[in-house]
Design an enzyme around this catalytic site. Sequence first.
Site, PDB file in Angstrom:
ATOM      1  N   GLN A 318       0.869  -1.163   0.000  1.00  0.00           N
ATOM      2  CA  GLN A 318       0.000   0.000   0.000  1.00  0.00           C
ATOM      3  C   GLN A 318       0.915   1.224   0.000  1.00  0.00           C
ATOM      4  OE1 GLN A 318      -3.005   0.086  -0.607  1.00  0.00           O
ATOM      5  NE2 GLN A 318      -4.067  -1.706   0.190  1.00  0.00           N
ATOM      6  N   PHE A 347      -7.067 -13.299   1.707  1.00  0.00           N
ATOM      7  CA  PHE A 347      -6.166 -12.462   0.904  1.00  0.00           C
ATOM      8  C   PHE A 347      -5.321 -11.613   1.856  1.00  0.00           C
ATOM      9  CE2 PHE A 347     -10.254 -12.964  -1.211  1.00  0.00           C
ATOM     10  CZ  PHE A 347      -9.926 -13.523  -2.433  1.00  0.00           C
ATOM     11  N   ASN A 352      -0.959  -7.233   6.720  1.00  0.00           N
ATOM     12  CA  ASN A 352      -1.269  -5.819   6.911  1.00  0.00           C
ATOM     13  C   ASN A 352      -2.413  -5.609   7.910  1.00  0.00           C
ATOM     14  OD1 ASN A 352      -1.061  -3.000   6.294  1.00  0.00           O
ATOM     15  ND2 ASN A 352      -2.755  -3.186   4.851  1.00  0.00           N
ATOM     16  N   GLU A 368      -3.451 -16.751   2.289  1.00  0.00           N
ATOM     17  CA  GLU A 368      -2.894 -15.994   1.163  1.00  0.00           C
ATOM     18  C   GLU A 368      -2.381 -16.969   0.107  1.00  0.00           C
ATOM     19  OE1 GLU A 368      -1.482 -13.682  -1.577  1.00  0.00           O
ATOM     20  OE2 GLU A 368      -2.560 -12.778   0.107  1.00  0.00           O
ATOM     21  N   ASP A 416      -9.850  -8.742   1.657  1.00  0.00           N
ATOM     22  CA  ASP A 416      -9.113  -7.680   0.964  1.00  0.00           C
ATOM     23  C   ASP A 416      -8.563  -8.252  -0.342  1.00  0.00           C
ATOM     24  OD1 ASP A 416      -7.762  -5.396   0.249  1.00  0.00           O
ATOM     25  OD2 ASP A 416      -6.119  -5.669   1.669  1.00  0.00           O
ATOM     26  N   CYS A 442     -10.434  -2.809  -3.756  1.00  0.00           N
ATOM     27  CA  CYS A 442      -9.705  -1.873  -4.614  1.00  0.00           C
ATOM     28  C   CYS A 442     -10.368  -1.746  -5.979  1.00  0.00           C
ATOM     29  CB  CYS A 442      -8.242  -2.307  -4.764  1.00  0.00           C
ATOM     30  SG  CYS A 442      -8.028  -3.931  -5.523  1.00  0.00           S
TER      31      CYS A 442
END
Length: 484
Positions: A318, A347, A352, A368, A416, A442
Amino acid sequence: MAQFFKPQHKASSKAKRQLPVVTLEISGFTLNGQGICKSHSPVVIVSGALPGETVIVQITAQKKQVWLGSVISVITSHAQRIAAPCPFAVGAQRDNKVLPTQLAMPTCGGCQLSFVEPSALLALKQTALDEYVHQHIGAIELPWRAPVLSAPQYRRKARLAIDARDKQAIKVGFRQTSAKTVMSIPQCEVLEGALQPVLNAIHTSSAQWHWLIHVGHITLLESRDQIVVAFNTQQPLSKQALAALQAFSQAHEVLIAVTVKGVPKGVPSLPHNDDAKWLTLHWADDNDAMNVSLAQPDLWLTSIDECQYPVGLDDFIQVNASLNQAMIYTSIDLLALAPDDRVVDLFCGSGNFSVPIAKQTEYVLGIEGVEAMVQQANQGAVASGVDNVTFLHADLTTSEAMHAIKAAKCNKLLLDPSREGAKAILAQVDLQQFERIVYVSCNPQSWVHDIQLLLDAGFACQHTQFFDMFAGTTHTELVSVFTR
């Protein structure tokens, strides 16, 4: 008697058809940040146009259902159209004249919509998403909260393109809008303040760095405690290049990294992973340019609550540190965490969200699909003093992932996903085990199609909020929460 005939040369091709220039009234705004004219048949999607404007448009493509075009000039402008603050951007102010599009002059492809006042741009994006929701889901009203705006200088990582075909006029900068051409750019208005002088110094130095012909691109990164300038080298560096990099490193107090392909013969290397792509250069104190050693990069980023995680130079991160932290705080708040909560983070990347969440809950499971990120997440958890989180490397659409989610007995979910969304996963997971779901998106378009599954499962959207993660661009981050 034989006769020989030379074939007639056909016309090389039909002359490229001249596409029309039209005057249009723009009636709407797309999710991709373009104006749309619905009164024309077929409809026209126009780059550089805003709702309510009358514009002259060069048509760039004609399809059966839609035409595409770019603004040449604006006759009647939107009240919040401004002169872009960057002299290289679309809509920049040059010679006391606002040039609205790339057709007027070559422009950088980075900040496509910086000619719109930031809060007004987010309002346009919100309206566009509302219309898309009504079109694809129905007449539901999204519970909007005020958007979170970005600081003007926000980007802590950037990739510089290089055109060194002409050694006497090497270009270092960013690619031109809708083209592969490199624009030589000495400054970038959206870089973090510490990176600005580094970019300017690279621009100045590049005229003497003839060896850049062997470099694919340059990466700038502001990590936890240092600035890195990384050269994606295609062959071993020369003694001249090493001397130049040493001088640059000392003058600007930056760490220099090169790819393994750029390692000169005879340079000692500290132990490193054989799969490593990047190595950092370290010079001895005697100013001997060839007295240099190599080490694998050890770079870290910080999050909230003293959480941290390692990062590679090629990794997705990010790039907007302050908005990333704001997004983590908001997501934690929306999850309404309690000490006995068990949360699954799909994800999860490098942790984060997972690691900060674990500090406030009983247990977190992060899943992930990229193995390197799972390794980084584990390192970050250890460095952050967190031991109640498990990171699993798995394809999220497989039975392995579904079994792990069920076995973890989590009561809350955070998503995410990448721009493709999470529909394939949401269609398989037992959503009824979750009382609260936070979705960080996103790509609002894929978000709309995903949340249909949540609504069908009996969830209601309680909060929707834009985060201007990439100010002045077509991209926007969206955070929402769903409860039963």
